[in-house]
Design a protein around this motif. Structure first.
Motif, PDB file in Angstrom:
ATOM      1  N   PRO A  28       0.803  -1.218   0.000  1.00 37.44           N
ATOM      2  CA  PRO A  28       0.000   0.000   0.000  1.00 37.44           C
ATOM      3  C   PRO A  28       0.841   1.275   0.000  1.00 37.44           C
ATOM      4  O   PRO A  28       0.477   2.261  -0.642  1.00 37.44           O
ATOM      5  CB  PRO A  28      -0.811  -0.114   1.303  1.00 37.44           C
ATOM      6  CG  PRO A  28      -0.844  -1.562   1.594  1.00 37.44           C
ATOM      7  CD  PRO A  28       0.473  -2.087   1.143  1.00 37.44           C
ATOM      8  N   LEU A  29       1.954   1.279   0.731  1.00 37.61           N
ATOM      9  CA  LEU A  29       2.804   2.465   0.764  1.00 37.61           C
ATOM     10  C   LEU A  29       3.370   2.779  -0.617  1.00 37.61           C
ATOM     11  O   LEU A  29       3.412   3.941  -1.040  1.00 37.61           O
ATOM     12  CB  LEU A  29       3.951   2.268   1.764  1.00 37.61           C
ATOM     13  CG  LEU A  29       3.579   2.260   3.246  1.00 37.61           C
ATOM     14  CD1 LEU A  29       4.816   2.000   4.101  1.00 37.61           C
ATOM     15  CD2 LEU A  29       2.920   3.563   3.658  1.00 37.61           C
ATOM     16  N   LEU A  30       3.799   1.746  -1.327  1.00 39.36           N
ATOM     17  CA  LEU A  30       4.330   1.941  -2.678  1.00 39.36           C
ATOM     18  C   LEU A  30       3.240   2.432  -3.626  1.00 39.36           C
ATOM     19  O   LEU A  30       3.471   3.344  -4.439  1.00 39.36           O
ATOM     20  CB  LEU A  30       4.926   0.632  -3.200  1.00 39.36           C
ATOM     21  CG  LEU A  30       6.232   0.176  -2.537  1.00 39.36           C
ATOM     22  CD1 LEU A  30       6.571  -1.247  -2.981  1.00 39.36           C
ATOM     23  CD2 LEU A  30       7.373   1.124  -2.874  1.00 39.36           C
ATOM     24  N   VAL A  31       2.063   1.833  -3.543  1.00 36.52           N
ATOM     25  CA  VAL A  31       0.953   2.235  -4.413  1.00 36.52           C
ATOM     26  C   VAL A  31       0.535   3.676  -4.135  1.00 36.52           C
ATOM     27  O   VAL A  31       0.308   4.469  -5.052  1.00 36.52           O
ATOM     28  CB  VAL A  31      -0.260   1.285  -4.221  1.00 36.52           C
ATOM     29  CG1 VAL A  31      -1.491   1.829  -4.932  1.00 36.52           C
ATOM     30  CG2 VAL A  31       0.075  -0.104  -4.743  1.00 36.52           C
ATOM     31  N   PHE A  32       0.480   4.026  -2.852  1.00 33.75           N
ATOM     32  CA  PHE A  32      -0.034   5.343  -2.462  1.00 33.75           C
ATOM     33  C   PHE A  32       0.985   6.448  -2.706  1.00 33.75           C
ATOM     34  O   PHE A  32       0.661   7.492  -3.274  1.00 33.75           O
ATOM     35  CB  PHE A  32      -0.437   5.319  -0.984  1.00 33.75           C
ATOM     36  CG  PHE A  32      -1.297   6.486  -0.582  1.00 33.75           C
ATOM     37  CD1 PHE A  32      -2.663   6.434  -0.766  1.00 33.75           C
ATOM     38  CD2 PHE A  32      -0.744   7.621  -0.013  1.00 33.75           C
ATOM     39  CE1 PHE A  32      -3.471   7.509  -0.395  1.00 33.75           C
ATOM     40  CE2 PHE A  32      -1.533   8.692   0.364  1.00 33.75           C
ATOM     41  CZ  PHE A  32      -2.903   8.639   0.173  1.00 33.75           C
ATOM     42  N   PHE A  33       2.237   6.240  -2.287  1.00 32.12           N
ATOM     43  CA  PHE A  33       3.233   7.303  -2.359  1.00 32.12           C
ATOM     44  C   PHE A  33       3.975   7.368  -3.687  1.00 32.12           C
ATOM     45  O   PHE A  33       4.414   8.435  -4.110  1.00 32.12           O
ATOM     46  CB  PHE A  33       4.243   7.158  -1.217  1.00 32.12           C
ATOM     47  CG  PHE A  33       3.695   7.531   0.124  1.00 32.12           C
ATOM     48  CD1 PHE A  33       3.561   8.868   0.486  1.00 32.12           C
ATOM     49  CD2 PHE A  33       3.300   6.560   1.030  1.00 32.12           C
ATOM     50  CE1 PHE A  33       3.039   9.216   1.725  1.00 32.12           C
ATOM     51  CE2 PHE A  33       2.785   6.901   2.268  1.00 32.12           C
ATOM     52  CZ  PHE A  33       2.649   8.241   2.621  1.00 32.12           C
ATOM     53  N   SER A  37       0.711   1.017  -9.903  1.00 33.23           N
ATOM     54  CA  SER A  37      -0.335   0.003  -9.794  1.00 33.23           C
ATOM     55  C   SER A  37       0.102  -1.076  -8.810  1.00 33.23           C
ATOM     56  O   SER A  37       1.297  -1.244  -8.521  1.00 33.23           O
ATOM     57  CB  SER A  37      -0.616  -0.631 -11.158  1.00 33.23           C
ATOM     58  OG  SER A  37       0.464  -1.452 -11.553  1.00 33.23           O
ATOM     59  N   ILE A  38      -0.855  -1.832  -8.334  1.00 29.65           N
ATOM     60  CA  ILE A  38      -0.557  -2.874  -7.364  1.00 29.65           C
ATOM     61  C   ILE A  38       0.281  -3.996  -7.993  1.00 29.65           C
ATOM     62  O   ILE A  38       1.125  -4.601  -7.331  1.00 29.65           O
ATOM     63  CB  ILE A  38      -1.873  -3.441  -6.758  1.00 29.65           C
ATOM     64  CG1 ILE A  38      -1.574  -4.283  -5.515  1.00 29.65           C
ATOM     65  CG2 ILE A  38      -2.639  -4.244  -7.771  1.00 29.65           C
ATOM     66  CD1 ILE A  38      -2.824  -4.659  -4.734  1.00 29.65           C
ATOM     67  N   VAL A  39       0.064  -4.247  -9.292  1.00 28.05           N
ATOM     68  CA  VAL A  39       0.838  -5.281  -9.978  1.00 28.05           C
ATOM     69  C   VAL A  39       2.296  -4.849 -10.143  1.00 28.05           C
ATOM     70  O   VAL A  39       3.220  -5.637  -9.932  1.00 28.05           O
ATOM     71  CB  VAL A  39       0.213  -5.603 -11.351  1.00 28.05           C
ATOM     72  CG1 VAL A  39       1.107  -6.555 -12.141  1.00 28.05           C
ATOM     73  CG2 VAL A  39      -1.175  -6.220 -11.177  1.00 28.05           C
ATOM     74  N   ASP A  40       2.519  -3.571 -10.498  1.00 26.18           N
ATOM     75  CA  ASP A  40       3.892  -3.074 -10.670  1.00 26.18           C
ATOM     76  C   ASP A  40       4.628  -2.947  -9.334  1.00 26.18           C
ATOM     77  O   ASP A  40       5.853  -3.072  -9.270  1.00 26.18           O
ATOM     78  CB  ASP A  40       3.877  -1.712 -11.373  1.00 26.18           C
ATOM     79  CG  ASP A  40       3.455  -1.814 -12.829  1.00 26.18           C
ATOM     80  OD1 ASP A  40       3.628  -2.898 -13.409  1.00 26.18           O
ATOM     81  OD2 ASP A  40       2.947  -0.822 -13.380  1.00 26.18           O
ATOM     82  N   ALA A  41       3.872  -2.678  -8.272  1.00 28.20           N
ATOM     83  CA  ALA A  41       4.494  -2.521  -6.951  1.00 28.20           C
ATOM     84  C   ALA A  41       4.821  -3.859  -6.299  1.00 28.20           C
ATOM     85  O   ALA A  41       5.669  -3.924  -5.403  1.00 28.20           O
ATOM     86  CB  ALA A  41       3.559  -1.727  -6.034  1.00 28.20           C
ATOM     87  N   THR A  42       4.166  -4.930  -6.767  1.00 25.71           N
ATOM     88  CA  THR A  42       4.332  -6.241  -6.149  1.00 25.71           C
ATOM     89  C   THR A  42       5.787  -6.722  -6.085  1.00 25.71           C
ATOM     90  O   THR A  42       6.277  -7.063  -5.003  1.00 25.71           O
ATOM     91  CB  THR A  42       3.460  -7.285  -6.871  1.00 25.71           C
ATOM     92  OG1 THR A  42       2.090  -6.989  -6.647  1.00 25.71           O
ATOM     93  CG2 THR A  42       3.750  -8.688  -6.359  1.00 25.71           C
ATOM     94  N   PRO A  43       6.525  -6.763  -7.209  1.00 27.66           N
ATOM     95  CA  PRO A  43       7.901  -7.259  -7.125  1.00 27.66           C
ATOM     96  C   PRO A  43       8.817  -6.374  -6.293  1.00 27.66           C
ATOM     97  O   PRO A  43       9.723  -6.874  -5.621  1.00 27.66           O
ATOM     98  CB  PRO A  43       8.354  -7.322  -8.589  1.00 27.66           C
ATOM     99  CG  PRO A  43       7.458  -6.365  -9.298  1.00 27.66           C
ATOM    100  CD  PRO A  43       6.153  -6.432  -8.586  1.00 27.66           C
ATOM    101  N   ILE A  44       8.575  -5.045  -6.305  1.00 27.75           N
ATOM    102  CA  ILE A  44       9.387  -4.122  -5.508  1.00 27.75           C
ATOM    103  C   ILE A  44       9.190  -4.412  -4.024  1.00 27.75           C
ATOM    104  O   ILE A  44      10.152  -4.507  -3.248  1.00 27.75           O
ATOM    105  CB  ILE A  44       9.003  -2.654  -5.798  1.00 27.75           C
ATOM    106  CG1 ILE A  44       9.251  -2.326  -7.270  1.00 27.75           C
ATOM    107  CG2 ILE A  44       9.785  -1.695  -4.910  1.00 27.75           C
ATOM    108  CD1 ILE A  44       8.761  -0.957  -7.678  1.00 27.75           C
ATOM    109  N   ALA A  45       7.924  -4.577  -3.637  1.00 28.53           N
ATOM    110  CA  ALA A  45       7.610  -4.864  -2.235  1.00 28.53           C
ATOM    111  C   ALA A  45       8.214  -6.193  -1.800  1.00 28.53           C
ATOM    112  O   ALA A  45       8.775  -6.309  -0.705  1.00 28.53           O
ATOM    113  CB  ALA A  45       6.099  -4.879  -2.032  1.00 28.53           C
ATOM    114  N   LEU A  46       8.123  -7.192  -2.665  1.00 23.69           N
ATOM    115  CA  LEU A  46       8.575  -8.522  -2.288  1.00 23.69           C
ATOM    116  C   LEU A  46      10.093  -8.639  -2.220  1.00 23.69           C
ATOM    117  O   LEU A  46      10.612  -9.434  -1.448  1.00 23.69           O
ATOM    118  CB  LEU A  46       8.008  -9.559  -3.259  1.00 23.69           C
ATOM    119  CG  LEU A  46       6.541  -9.915  -2.993  1.00 23.69           C
ATOM    120  CD1 LEU A  46       5.972 -10.741  -4.124  1.00 23.69           C
ATOM    121  CD2 LEU A  46       6.385 -10.648  -1.676  1.00 23.69           C
TER     122      LEU A  46
END
Length: 265
Positions: A28-33, A37-46
């Motif tokens: 959520p932090l990556l998506v919001f700030f 998109s949630i799909v693009d933020a997924t690998p960064i978060a993981l």
């Protein structure tokens, strides 16, 4: 750069204190700030979750708080199922994924507040699927215990692939519910599982889309620094405060995600 480092530091701090929350906070932090998109933020978060969880698990292994057999069993089940979650995520509209994430966050907050303290009476402890042998200090492995561990790992793995989370918000409650582990052992084991599952999901995610390494590397560095700080503070904060603090945080993030749902075109 400073913003990404700061966000990563916060994510790692939450993971170090709770053994969970890394993915459900990071995404959520990556998506919001970062307005992605949630799909693009997924690998960064993981990438951040996997690296910081691995560091936390190494610290736990050093202090002998990781139940590595249970962690490996959960991780195998989760890794086998996680590609299915990744596949489903790429076939669902971003709005629905964000809304689903927010609903899960509210449920997690509710279960966190509802859960009892880790200290329970002897009869209740003996009735749990995975009891500890007082002579060896290891799990008494029964079919009931094995099934509980495998199912928990599979659910965590699917949600890891679907929502880009480490699965700790499933693993930690499951370990509290099914085992007699102490809070330090629960957190250490959870971090080990998260590290293994997240790594498998990262590989699947990179295969499907490009990784933004300019964001992933500083985010992961901040997260690793945060988990070291969180592990150091763990013994100085009451379990009850950690639980309620985590519940409030997840509700706040859920509101952020719902706001994002209604503002995306």
């Amino acid at each position: 750069m400073i913003l990404i480092l700061g966000l990563g530091l916060f994510v790692g701090l939450v993971m170090g204190l709770t053994g969970a929350g890394g993915g459900i906070i990071a995404l959520p932090l990556l998506v919001f700030f970062l307005n992605t998109s949630i799909v693009d933020a997924t690998p960064i978060a993981l990438v951040a979750v996997a690296s910081s969880a691995a560091l936390g698990a190494i610290i736990g292994l050093y202090h002998q708080t990781v139940r590595y057999k249970a962690a490996i069993l959960m991780a195998i089940a989760g890794s086998l199922v996680s590609p299915l979650g990744v596949l489903v995520a790429h076939n669902i509209d971003n709005h629905y994924l964000l809304a689903m994430f927010a609903i899960i966050l509210v449920f997690v907050a509710y279960k966190t507040i509802q859960s009892k303290n880790s200290e329970i009476d002897t009869s209740s402890r003996n009735a749990l699927p995975c009891a500890i042998n007082p002579k060896t200090g290891r799990f008494i492995w029964t079919s009931r215990c094995s099934i509980s561990i495998i199912v928990s790992g599979a659910v965590a793995g699917f949600l890891s692939g679907l929502l880009g989370v480490g699965g700790g918000f499933v693993i930690v409650p499951a370990l509290y519910r099914f085992t007699t582990l102490s809070i330090n052992a629960v957190i250490g084991t959870s971090l080990a599982v998260i590290a293994l599952i997240s790594t498998s999901v990262v590989v699947s995610s990179i295969y499907h889309l490009d990784m933004n390494w300019n964001a992933a590397i500083p985010f992961a560095c901040g997260s690793m620094a945060g988990i070291v700080i969180g592990k150091a503070l763990l013994t100085k904060i009451e379990v009850k405060i950690l639980k309620y603090g985590f519940a409030v945080l997840t509700i706040f993030v859920a509101v952020m995600m719902l706001t994002k749902v209604f503002t995306i075109n």
